[in-house]
Scaffold this motif. Structure first.
Motif, PDB file in Angstrom:
ATOM      1  N   HIS A  52     -11.898   5.887  -6.678  1.00  0.00           N
ATOM      2  CA  HIS A  52     -11.552   6.128  -5.214  1.00  0.00           C
ATOM      3  C   HIS A  52     -12.619   6.491  -4.317  1.00  0.00           C
ATOM      4  N   ASP A  53     -13.144   5.827  -3.510  1.00  0.00           N
ATOM      5  CA  ASP A  53     -14.080   6.030  -2.472  1.00  0.00           C
ATOM      6  C   ASP A  53     -15.273   6.696  -3.138  1.00  0.00           C
TER       7      ASP A  53
ATOM      8  N   GLY B 188       0.776  -1.202   0.176  1.00  0.00           N
ATOM      9  CA  GLY B 188      -0.136  -0.024   0.162  1.00  0.00           C
ATOM     10  C   GLY B 188       0.957   1.469  -0.084  1.00  0.00           C
ATOM     11  N   CYS B 189       0.623   2.165  -0.923  1.00  0.00           N
ATOM     12  CA  CYS B 189       1.618   3.121  -1.137  1.00  0.00           C
ATOM     13  C   CYS B 189       1.233   4.611  -0.441  1.00  0.00           C
ATOM     14  N   ALA B 190       0.105   4.453   0.373  1.00  0.00           N
ATOM     15  CA  ALA B 190      -0.333   5.648   0.967  1.00  0.00           C
ATOM     16  C   ALA B 190       0.997   6.210   1.708  1.00  0.00           C
ATOM     17  N   PRO B 191       1.616   5.364   2.735  1.00  0.00           N
ATOM     18  CA  PRO B 191       2.770   5.888   3.245  1.00  0.00           C
ATOM     19  C   PRO B 191       3.712   6.664   2.388  1.00  0.00           C
TER      20      PRO B 191
ATOM     21  N   ASN C 204       5.946   1.767   5.363  1.00  0.00           N
ATOM     22  CA  ASN C 204       6.800   2.910   5.141  1.00  0.00           C
ATOM     23  C   ASN C 204       8.262   2.657   5.368  1.00  0.00           C
TER      24      ASN C 204
ATOM     25  N   ASP D 103      -0.290  -0.469  -4.880  1.00  0.00           N
ATOM     26  CA  ASP D 103      -1.569   0.298  -4.906  1.00  0.00           C
ATOM     27  C   ASP D 103      -1.415   1.927  -4.382  1.00  0.00           C
TER      28      ASP D 103
ATOM     29  N   SER E 171       0.321  -6.075  15.255  1.00  0.00           N
ATOM     30  CA  SER E 171       0.334  -5.871  14.062  1.00  0.00           C
ATOM     31  C   SER E 171       0.345  -7.054  13.310  1.00  0.00           C
TER      32      SER E 171
ATOM     33  N   THR F  75      -1.461  -1.001  15.903  1.00  0.00           N
ATOM     34  CA  THR F  75      -0.002  -0.943  16.093  1.00  0.00           C
ATOM     35  C   THR F  75       0.256  -0.580  17.368  1.00  0.00           C
TER      36      THR F  75
ATOM     37  N   PRO G  84      -5.513  -3.694   6.918  1.00  0.00           N
ATOM     38  CA  PRO G  84      -5.434  -5.045   7.939  1.00  0.00           C
ATOM     39  C   PRO G  84      -5.093  -4.191   9.292  1.00  0.00           C
ATOM     40  N   LEU G  85      -4.336  -3.276   9.337  1.00  0.00           N
ATOM     41  CA  LEU G  85      -4.019  -2.704  10.747  1.00  0.00           C
ATOM     42  C   LEU G  85      -4.990  -1.367  11.030  1.00  0.00           C
TER      43      LEU G  85
ATOM     44  N   ALA H 281      -7.744  -3.706   2.189  1.00  0.00           N
ATOM     45  CA  ALA H 281      -6.750  -2.968   2.407  1.00  0.00           C
ATOM     46  C   ALA H 281      -7.035  -2.669   4.079  1.00  0.00           C
TER      47      ALA H 281
ATOM     48  N   LYS I  64      -5.881   5.243  -8.924  1.00  0.00           N
ATOM     49  CA  LYS I  64      -6.992   5.665  -8.589  1.00  0.00           C
ATOM     50  C   LYS I  64      -7.392   6.820  -9.421  1.00  0.00           C
TER      51      LYS I  64
ATOM     52  N   GLN J 151       8.945  -2.882   7.978  1.00  0.00           N
ATOM     53  CA  GLN J 151       7.448  -3.103   7.957  1.00  0.00           C
ATOM     54  C   GLN J 151       7.497  -4.162   6.720  1.00  0.00           C
TER      55      GLN J 151
HETATM   56  P1  NAD Z   1      -2.792   0.002   7.351  1.00  0.00           P
HETATM   57  O1  NAD Z   1      -3.822  -0.669   8.100  1.00  0.00           O
HETATM   58  O2  NAD Z   1      -1.816  -0.938   6.592  1.00  0.00           O
HETATM   59  O3  NAD Z   1      -1.891   0.825   8.476  1.00  0.00           O
HETATM   60  C1  NAD Z   1      -0.800   1.401   7.725  1.00  0.00           C
HETATM   61  C2  NAD Z   1       0.094   1.931   9.076  1.00  0.00           C
HETATM   62  O4  NAD Z   1       0.702   0.843   9.839  1.00  0.00           O
HETATM   63  C3  NAD Z   1       1.293   2.748   8.871  1.00  0.00           C
HETATM   64  O5  NAD Z   1       1.434   3.575   9.972  1.00  0.00           O
HETATM   65  C4  NAD Z   1       2.381   1.918   8.817  1.00  0.00           C
HETATM   66  O6  NAD Z   1       3.591   2.617   9.110  1.00  0.00           O
HETATM   67  C5  NAD Z   1       2.074   0.914   9.806  1.00  0.00           C
HETATM   68  N1  NAD Z   1       2.673  -0.638   9.974  1.00  0.00           N
HETATM   69  C6  NAD Z   1       2.553  -1.268   8.704  1.00  0.00           C
HETATM   70  N2  NAD Z   1       2.978  -2.443   9.082  1.00  0.00           N
HETATM   71  C7  NAD Z   1       3.382  -2.451  10.096  1.00  0.00           C
HETATM   72  C8  NAD Z   1       3.987  -3.238  11.242  1.00  0.00           C
HETATM   73  N3  NAD Z   1       4.657  -4.585  10.531  1.00  0.00           N
HETATM   74  N4  NAD Z   1       4.294  -2.994  12.401  1.00  0.00           N
HETATM   75  C9  NAD Z   1       3.822  -1.945  12.804  1.00  0.00           C
HETATM   76  N5  NAD Z   1       3.225  -0.741  12.005  1.00  0.00           N
HETATM   77  C10 NAD Z   1       2.817  -1.171  10.911  1.00  0.00           C
HETATM   78  O7  NAD Z   1      -3.407   1.142   6.478  1.00  0.00           O
HETATM   79  P2  NAD Z   1      -3.369   1.715   5.282  1.00  0.00           P
HETATM   80  O8  NAD Z   1      -1.867   2.159   4.752  1.00  0.00           O
HETATM   81  O9  NAD Z   1      -4.326   3.050   5.240  1.00  0.00           O
HETATM   82  O10 NAD Z   1      -3.865   0.799   4.086  1.00  0.00           O
HETATM   83  C11 NAD Z   1      -2.890  -0.018   3.234  1.00  0.00           C
HETATM   84  C12 NAD Z   1      -2.858   0.491   1.857  1.00  0.00           C
HETATM   85  O11 NAD Z   1      -4.352   0.172   1.265  1.00  0.00           O
HETATM   86  C13 NAD Z   1      -3.062   1.986   1.654  1.00  0.00           C
HETATM   87  O12 NAD Z   1      -1.665   2.457   1.371  1.00  0.00           O
HETATM   88  C14 NAD Z   1      -3.630   2.057   0.078  1.00  0.00           C
HETATM   89  O13 NAD Z   1      -2.774   1.557  -0.744  1.00  0.00           O
HETATM   90  C15 NAD Z   1      -4.795   1.214   0.571  1.00  0.00           C
HETATM   91  N6  NAD Z   1      -6.127   1.638   0.887  1.00  0.00           N
HETATM   92  C16 NAD Z   1      -6.924   2.254   0.040  1.00  0.00           C
HETATM   93  C17 NAD Z   1      -8.146   2.754   0.504  1.00  0.00           C
HETATM   94  C18 NAD Z   1      -9.196   3.212  -0.814  1.00  0.00           C
HETATM   95  O14 NAD Z   1      -8.882   3.045  -1.819  1.00  0.00           O
HETATM   96  N7  NAD Z   1     -10.126   3.814  -0.228  1.00  0.00           N
HETATM   97  C19 NAD Z   1      -8.315   2.874   1.565  1.00  0.00           C
HETATM   98  C20 NAD Z   1      -7.522   2.600   2.551  1.00  0.00           C
HETATM   99  C21 NAD Z   1      -6.266   1.791   2.312  1.00  0.00           C
END
Ligand code: NAD
Length: 328
Positions: free
Chosen positions: A126-127, A24-27, A274, A56, A253, A220, A213-214, A211, A89, A278
């Motif tokens: 997107h959304d 997931g590339c949001a970070p 990020n 993504d 996590s 976390t 899972p955390l 998407a 998106k 991770q």
């Molecule tokens: P996420 O639930 O994966 O949480 C990300 C957070 O968890 C970040 O702060 C990251 O640093 C931390 N993290 C990741 N791995 C970890 C680990 N092993 N230990 C501790 N912390 C950890 O949430 P997200 O980034 O929102 O979702 C993943 C991806 O899904 C996004 O980057 C995006 O690409 C996609 N997404 C899409 C939509 C959409 O299209 N509407 C919405 C949400 C997410």
């Protein structure tokens, strides 16, 4: 330990085979705090080394920064186009939502330039709950079909939080015109309601990406970012749960990832990564799953421990925040 084998899973009827852990590339858009270009490059490199092939992003993440950073990383690493599956998106931007045919048609060209690609594998609206679902059906999806015919995108998707938006759109578009849905925060240890939708998705040949899972940082040890929508009560419950796991020698996590990855009806679980650590962590969880039933059993035990530990708190908050509903 040998190189972990990251399982590939089919995405609906697309023929794409995605790594079950997706990047997931949001970070990369600094959505969860600053990520330096070096750290971004190192985490993408590590993800590829570990067998992650699905990335993504969105023009919305970091106001286009995420797409730009990802494109730079692919370029610097000399990644072969055949070895990656890229999703971006359209319709959501830093300055608001616009699902018009004109905007999404312009959007893909802008995204391709930033990503330094000739085409993306998946373009997702997107959304969509923030726009008009009828516009998505009657205007946006037909515009995306034209982009598909032009070779700029291979498959079409829709994303959003409420689950009923997916059936609303899929029931109204011609069969086969939407290939994939992306749901978030609905398949983790505190909410697994995405499962209710899976039989329907299978019946129409649409792939499922899950998407967050955390729960966007809620599950976390470091906790969620400031902008997180959860109530204070839920944040507190998750903090207690994290401490509970820690006291048992477990990491919340990893536990959450393990739970999400076990379900093979979900083609890929997108984790926001990020850092190199991770990327390593997400894949190690999967490698353990692939190689050892004992670990999976242990995970079940941990999950029960986890739920019983926070049940009393979640009972109090379950009416406040829907993510809690499945735990109690
Ligand atoms: P996420 O639930 O994966 O949480 C990300 C957070 O968890 C970040 O702060 C990251 O640093 C931390 N993290 C990741 N791995 C970890 C680990 N092993 N230990 C501790 N912390 C950890 O949430 P997200 O980034 O929102 O979702 C993943 C991806 O899904 C996004 O980057 C995006 O690409 C996609 N997404 C899409 C939509 C959409 O299209 N509407 C919405 C949400 C997410």
């Amino acid at each position: 330990m040998g190189k972990p084998v990251l399982e590939r899973r089919e995405l609906g009827s697309t023929g794409l085979k995605l790594s079950c852990v997706g990047f997931g590339c949001a970070p990369l858009g600094n959505v969860f705090g600053d990520v330096s270009p070096d750290e971004a490059l190192a985490s993408v490199r590590r993800a590829l080394d570990l067998g992650i092939n699905f990335f993504d992003t969105s023009p919305y993440y970091g106001a286009t920064l995420s797409e730009k950073v990802l494109g730079d990383c692919f370029h610097k690493l000399g990644v072969s186009r055949n070895n990656i599956v890229v999703s971006t998106k359209c319709g959501r931007y830093a300055d608001g939502f616009d699902f018009s045919a004109e905007r999404v048609t312009r959007s893909i060209d802008e995204s391709l330039a930033r990503l330094r690609l000739d085409f993306v594998d998946i373009l997702q609206c997107h959304d969509i709950e923030f726009g008009s679902l009828d516009q998505i059906v009657n205007e946006t999806i037909p515009a995306l079909q034209k982009l598909k015919a032009a070779g700029k995108i291979r498959f079409i998707g829709i994303t959003g939080l409420p689950l009923d938006i997916f059936t609303y759109v899929l029931d109204r578009v011609p069969p086969g015109s939407v290939d994939v849905i992306l749901s978030y925060c609905h398949y983790g240890i505190n909410d697994s309601t995405l499962m209710d939708l899976i039989p329907y998705l299978k019946s129409v040949g649409v792939g499922a990406i899950s998407a967050s899972p955390l729960a966007m940082g809620l599950l976390t040890d470091s906790g969620p970012p400031d902008w997180h929508p959860a109530s204070n009560e839920l944040m507190y419950a998750c903090r207690v749960a994290s401490l509970h796991c820690k006291a048992k020698g477990k990491n919340i996590s990893k536990l959450s990832l393990q739970y999400s990855l076990r379900n093979k009806d979900i083609s890929t679980v997108l984790v926001g990564m990020n850092s190199v650590a991770q990327s390593n962590s997400a894949v190690t969880v999967n490698a353990k799953l692939a190689s050892s039933l004992t670990i999976a059993e242990q995970s079940c035990w941990c999950f029960r421990e986890f739920t019983s530990g926070i049940t009393s708190i979640l009972k109090k908050v379950k009416t406040i925040f829907p993510w809690c509903l499945n735990v109690v």
